[in-house]
Design a protein around this motif. Structure first.
Motif, short mmCIF file in Angstrom:
data_model
loop_
_atom_site.label_atom_id
_atom_site.label_comp_id
_atom_site.label_asym_id
_atom_site.label_seq_id
_atom_site.Cartn_x
_atom_site.Cartn_y
_atom_site.Cartn_z
N ALA A 35 0.81 -1.22 0.00
CA ALA A 35 0.00 0.00 0.00
C ALA A 35 0.84 1.27 0.00
N ALA A 36 2.07 1.20 0.46
CA ALA A 36 2.90 2.40 0.58
C ALA A 36 3.22 2.98 -0.81
N PRO A 37 3.06 4.31 -0.99
CA PRO A 37 3.37 4.91 -2.29
C PRO A 37 4.86 4.97 -2.58
N SER A 38 5.69 5.01 -1.53
CA SER A 38 7.15 5.06 -1.73
C SER A 38 7.83 4.56 -0.46
N ILE A 39 8.98 3.93 -0.65
CA ILE A 39 9.71 3.32 0.46
C ILE A 39 11.20 3.64 0.30
N ALA A 40 11.81 4.12 1.37
CA ALA A 40 13.25 4.40 1.36
C ALA A 40 13.98 3.35 2.18
N TYR A 41 15.14 2.91 1.68
CA TYR A 41 15.95 1.94 2.42
C TYR A 41 17.42 2.28 2.24
N SER A 42 18.24 1.83 3.18
CA SER A 42 19.64 2.26 3.20
C SER A 42 20.48 1.49 2.19
N LYS A 99 9.53 -3.37 -5.30
CA LYS A 99 10.88 -2.86 -5.58
C LYS A 99 10.88 -1.63 -6.49
N PRO A 100 10.01 -1.54 -7.50
CA PRO A 100 10.04 -0.33 -8.35
C PRO A 100 9.73 0.97 -7.62
N LYS A 101 9.01 0.90 -6.51
CA LYS A 101 8.70 2.14 -5.77
C LYS A 101 9.59 2.31 -4.54
N SER A 102 10.66 1.51 -4.48
CA SER A 102 11.61 1.60 -3.37
C SER A 102 12.86 2.35 -3.83
N LYS A 103 13.38 3.20 -2.95
CA LYS A 103 14.54 4.04 -3.30
C LYS A 103 15.70 3.75 -2.36
N ARG A 104 16.83 3.40 -2.92
CA ARG A 104 18.06 3.14 -2.15
C ARG A 104 18.74 4.46 -1.83
N ILE A 105 19.00 4.71 -0.55
CA ILE A 105 19.51 6.00 -0.10
C ILE A 105 21.02 5.91 0.14
#
Length: 272
Positions: free
Chosen positions: A149-156, A179-185
């Protein structure tokens, strides 16, 4: 023969200078503690940073040393990651990072074999922007629904993020959707990204989320899919002060340090 009265003019300039220098040297030594030695250089990854920052001043006071710190991820090729810093030969006496990454540095000849000391166990958790609704992650099924459900997800870009992108999403069976809406920080705390609204949900080591203002910590991953990381310290092979490095590691691993460590969301692995 009548003796002549003493006159300073009869002393040579050299004698005067030597006498003055001796007096100054004596005065300068009164009450001045001996220097403990050169600065100690530490590289630490984010998982142990909060505990380390709280403990460092006490070590400086007790040891008489100044500790200089560089921060970076345990792994990866970001400019400020610990492996990248060591590859550039930045000064290091002690390195503190995830145990698998530390062991890799031993294999590469960057850390002294046998110097590794496990300091803490660290769990992974989630956070949202302060004031946002807190989704349910208390069970594996609830976690799956929340991630979908999350529109975007950040991970380290370090240990927790590596687990998320290479294992966790596969375990949950939702990799293609999430995975497509997840962003590696890179080179930034995940909590900071969430706090400014650039991601709706953030995943990182609990100890890295708790100090960040502007977010609300939700809780840890469910036990069935939790990944506990051990963070450890080792002595850099390029250390110019290996004995002082050992002293710092003993301090961080001492029973006295344990309460401070526990307050930051870590489980101390205190030396017995």
């Amino acid at each position: 023969m009548k003796s002549q009265p003493f006159s300073l003019n009869r002393l040579t300039r050299r004698t005067v200078l030597l006498a003055a220098a001796a007096v100054l040297a004596g005065c300068g030594s009164l009450g001045s503690p001996p220097r403990a030695g050169g600065d100690l250089h530490v590289m630490t990854s984010g998982g142990f940073t909060a505990a380390y920052n709280d403990l460092r001043p006490g070590f400086e006071r007790s040891s008489g040393r100044t500790v200089k710190t560089a921060y970076g991820a345990s792994m990866g090729n970001a400019e400020d990651s610990i492996p990248s810093r060591l590859s550039r030969n930045e000064p290091a006496d002690v390195v503190i990072l995830a145990r698998p990454a530390l062991d890799a540095l031993v294999a590469q000849g960057k850390v002294v074999p046998g110097s590794q000391v496990d300091l803490v166990r660290s769990s992974i958790g989630f956070a949202v922007r302060k004031g946002a609704p807190k989704p349910d992650i208390s069970t594996v099924d609830a976690l799956k629904r929340t991630l979908l459900a999350a529109p975007s997800i950040a991970y380290s870009a370090s240990a927790s993020g590596t687990y998320y992108e290479t294992e966790l999403l596969k375990k949950l069976g939702i990799e293609d959707q999430v995975k497509p809406k997840s962003k590696r920080i890179l080179s930034e705390r995940v909590g900071t990204v969430v706090a400014r609204g650039d991601a709706a949900l953030g995943l990182q080591q609990v100890s890295e989320l708790l100090p960040i203002e502007g977010i609300d910590y939700i809780g840890p991953l469910p036990a069935e899919v939790q990944r506990v990381t051990v963070f450890s310290a080792g002595i850099a092979t390029a250390s110019k002060q290996p004995e002082a490095a050992r002293q710092l590691i003993r301090y961080l691993n001492s029973p006295e340090a344990a309460p401070t460590i526990a307050k930051t969301g870590l489980e101390p692995l205190t030396a017995r």
